[in-house]
Motif scaffolding. Structure first.
Motif, PDB file in Angstrom:
ATOM      1  N   LYS A 296       0.373  -1.115  -0.325  1.00  0.00           N
ATOM      2  CA  LYS A 296       0.332   0.139  -0.167  1.00  0.00           C
ATOM      3  C   LYS A 296       1.052   1.496  -0.257  1.00  0.00           C
ATOM      4  N   ARG A 297       2.013   0.786   0.576  1.00  0.00           N
ATOM      5  CA  ARG A 297       3.007   2.360   0.742  1.00  0.00           C
ATOM      6  C   ARG A 297       4.339   2.094   0.338  1.00  0.00           C
ATOM      7  N   LYS A 298       5.232   3.023   0.321  1.00  0.00           N
ATOM      8  CA  LYS A 298       6.965   2.598   0.010  1.00  0.00           C
ATOM      9  C   LYS A 298       7.190   3.334   0.798  1.00  0.00           C
ATOM     10  N   ILE A 299       8.137   2.044   1.703  1.00  0.00           N
ATOM     11  CA  ILE A 299       8.625   2.812   3.022  1.00  0.00           C
ATOM     12  C   ILE A 299      10.399   2.755   2.503  1.00  0.00           C
ATOM     13  N   THR A 300      10.411   3.996   2.536  1.00  0.00           N
ATOM     14  CA  THR A 300      12.171   3.755   2.146  1.00  0.00           C
ATOM     15  C   THR A 300      13.149   3.438   3.791  1.00  0.00           C
ATOM     16  N   ILE A 301      14.278   3.702   3.951  1.00  0.00           N
ATOM     17  CA  ILE A 301      14.679   3.249   5.152  1.00  0.00           C
ATOM     18  C   ILE A 301      15.923   4.011   5.105  1.00  0.00           C
ATOM     19  N   THR A 302      16.476   4.683   6.265  1.00  0.00           N
ATOM     20  CA  THR A 302      17.419   5.393   6.484  1.00  0.00           C
ATOM     21  C   THR A 302      17.903   4.890   8.117  1.00  0.00           C
ATOM     22  N   VAL A 303      19.863   4.674   8.092  1.00  0.00           N
ATOM     23  CA  VAL A 303      20.389   4.572   9.135  1.00  0.00           C
ATOM     24  C   VAL A 303      20.941   5.209   9.425  1.00  0.00           C
ATOM     25  N   GLY A 304      21.515   5.183  10.528  1.00  0.00           N
ATOM     26  CA  GLY A 304      22.476   6.374  11.738  1.00  0.00           C
ATOM     27  C   GLY A 304      22.585   5.422  12.541  1.00  0.00           C
ATOM     28  N   ALA A 305      23.816   5.892  13.116  1.00  0.00           N
ATOM     29  CA  ALA A 305      24.493   5.541  14.135  1.00  0.00           C
ATOM     30  C   ALA A 305      24.213   6.159  15.228  1.00  0.00           C
ATOM     31  N   ALA A 306      23.689   6.140  16.658  1.00  0.00           N
ATOM     32  CA  ALA A 306      24.005   7.344  17.729  1.00  0.00           C
ATOM     33  C   ALA A 306      24.067   6.172  18.315  1.00  0.00           C
ATOM     34  N   ILE A 307      26.077   6.441  18.540  1.00  0.00           N
ATOM     35  CA  ILE A 307      26.400   5.906  19.725  1.00  0.00           C
ATOM     36  C   ILE A 307      27.044   7.683  20.353  1.00  0.00           C
ATOM     37  N   ILE A 308      26.452   7.272  21.955  1.00  0.00           N
ATOM     38  CA  ILE A 308      27.228   8.347  22.437  1.00  0.00           C
ATOM     39  C   ILE A 308      28.935   8.212  22.989  1.00  0.00           C
TER      40      ILE A 308
END
Length: 428
Positions: A296-308
């Motif tokens: 029903k919808r297009k899911i796009t993926i963004t990835v990040g590394a949230a490391i303190i």
């Protein structure tokens, strides 16, 4: 590098919400205090735009920004700042996709919310692009999880089997958010006060979320959410997709940002297989629960590394895939390697001071850094993996599913050239 076989959209999260002077209690460790107070994060508009142009020249085509008070370096809700930065970047970087952060915290943000109401937290989502708005605004991140947390308490469950079931749909439709105001704290890996979002209620968050989705839809702009706890973030997004009053992604597009390491509930993946499994969970939102075989919808993926920075040495580990398999590297470089693998499902590889406002040298030692250096680290790993930054504007639009929204919005504009209220009054 030989001719690249694939591409990724390079993104930068330039400022962020948690690494600010008032969000960190000084420890006496000069390096740690400098990193956690955001000493190298650009604050002034001229410096921000200059850096954005430099990043664009390196290949950045997605720019995520949280506005800051240029005097105090704290988060602000001042839309004049958002608009000024947006206009300047749009003029200088023609093909870049802009994203504004929301769900912001900090002392100045909380003061404005007390004065003007909760809409202050996401008011920038109602800015038209040509008036200094952004293509994306992250309308779900941390504080919105109050809604799903309350539902979790009521149902006493939030496992993935349940969240793919008709029972979850029934509970969504029966759910009435509570108006009880309480302190909104989140379980996160953050600075001293980076997880303090002030006081609010599930009812307030539901109303604001609904208004934010409506604002994006009316502008013909795009939907984006940020995951900080795997099960709860998935549950909240599934809730928003399925709820008849919200219908997140009903335009046919939704970008999901996976911030690995943001909390213990979304840890940095220990392997490439784990990384792919989480992306598969996000991609499952392309279909509704009632019709799992229909996209029903297009899911796009963004990835990040949230490391303190305090946890950076723990994440200096050998990568388990790619041409440098077995090489010890920091979380950001491993993330880049994972994203570069064929079939990873990643569209945007995000770096930046919002997530890791420091560099990591050989051996895992932490040092000061800036957005440009972080992007150069990632470009180096992309080169090793024979992947290039995507620079073709139309390819980026199509990859992100923005063509679907754009075409539908243009059709609606042709059908109602004066808008809904105008056409109803004059011509019926």
């Amino acid at each position: 590098m030989s001719n690249p076989q694939s591409t990724l959209i390079l993104g930068c999260a330039s400022t962020g919400a948690k690494f600010t002077p008032r969000n960190h209690y000084l420890t006496g460790d000069k390096l740690l205090d400098s990193i956690c107070t955001g000493a190298t994060i650009k604050g002034g508009q001229d410096a921000i735009v200059k850096e954005a142009i430099e990043l664009y020249d390196l290949g950045c085509r997605y720019y995520h920004y949280h506005a800051r008070n240029p005097i105090t370096q704290e988060q602000t809700t001042d839309n004049d700042i958002y608009q000024a930065v947006s206009r300047n970047i749009q003029r200088s970087c023609k093909d870049v996709l802009l994203s504004f952060g929301a769900s912001r915290n900090g002392k100045e943000v909380q003061e404005n919310i007390r004065t003007f109401g909760e809409w202050e937290r996401v008011s920038q989502c109602a800015l038209p692009l040509h008036f200094g708005g952004a293509h994306f605004v992250t309308i779900q991140a941390a504080i919105e999880l109050q809604i799903i947390c309350e539902l979790e308490k009521k149902t006493q469950k939030l496992d993935f089997e349940y969240m793919h079931s008709s029972a979850f749909l029934e509970d969504i439709n029966k759910y009435v958010p509570s108006a009880r105001v309480a302190q909104a704290t989140m379980e996160t890996n953050s600075t001293s006060k980076g997880a303090d979002y002030g006081s609010t209620s599930p009812s307030i968050q539901f109303q604001v979320y609904r208004s934010a989705i409506s604002a994006r839809r009316q502008l013909g702009l795009f939907h984006e959410v940020e995951w900080v706890q795997l099960a709860r973030s998935y549950g909240m997004t599934r809730f928003a997709v399925e709820h008849p009053s919200l219908q997140l992604g009903s335009s046919g597009q939704l970008n999901i940002i996976l911030l690995f390491g943001f909390s213990s509930r979304l840890p940095f993946p220990s392997s490439y297989d784990e990384f792919c499994n989480i992306i598969e969970v996000a991609k499952s939102l392309e279909s509704d629960i009632s019709n799992p075989d229909y996209k029903k919808r297009k899911i796009t993926i963004t990835v990040g590394a949230a490391i303190i920075p305090q946890q950076a040495p723990l994440h200096y580990q050998a990568v388990d895939v790619g041409p440098r398999k077995g090489t010890e590297m920091c979380a950001l470089r491993r993330l880049a390697t994972y994203a570069c693998q064929p079939g990873s499902g990643v569209d945007i590889l995000r770096v930046g001071m919002e997530d890791t406002p420091y560099g990591v040298g050989e051996g895992g030692e932490v040092h000061m850094c800036d957005n440009r250096q972080l992007m150069e680290y990632v470009l180096e790993e992309m080169g090793y993996n024979n992947v290039a930054p995507e620079l073709n504007p139309e390819a980026i639009i199509n990859r992100m599913g923005l063509d679907i929204v754009r075409d539908e919005h243009l059709i609606a504009q042709r059908q109602r050239p004066l808008g809904i209220s105008g056409s109803a009054g004059a011509f019926q």
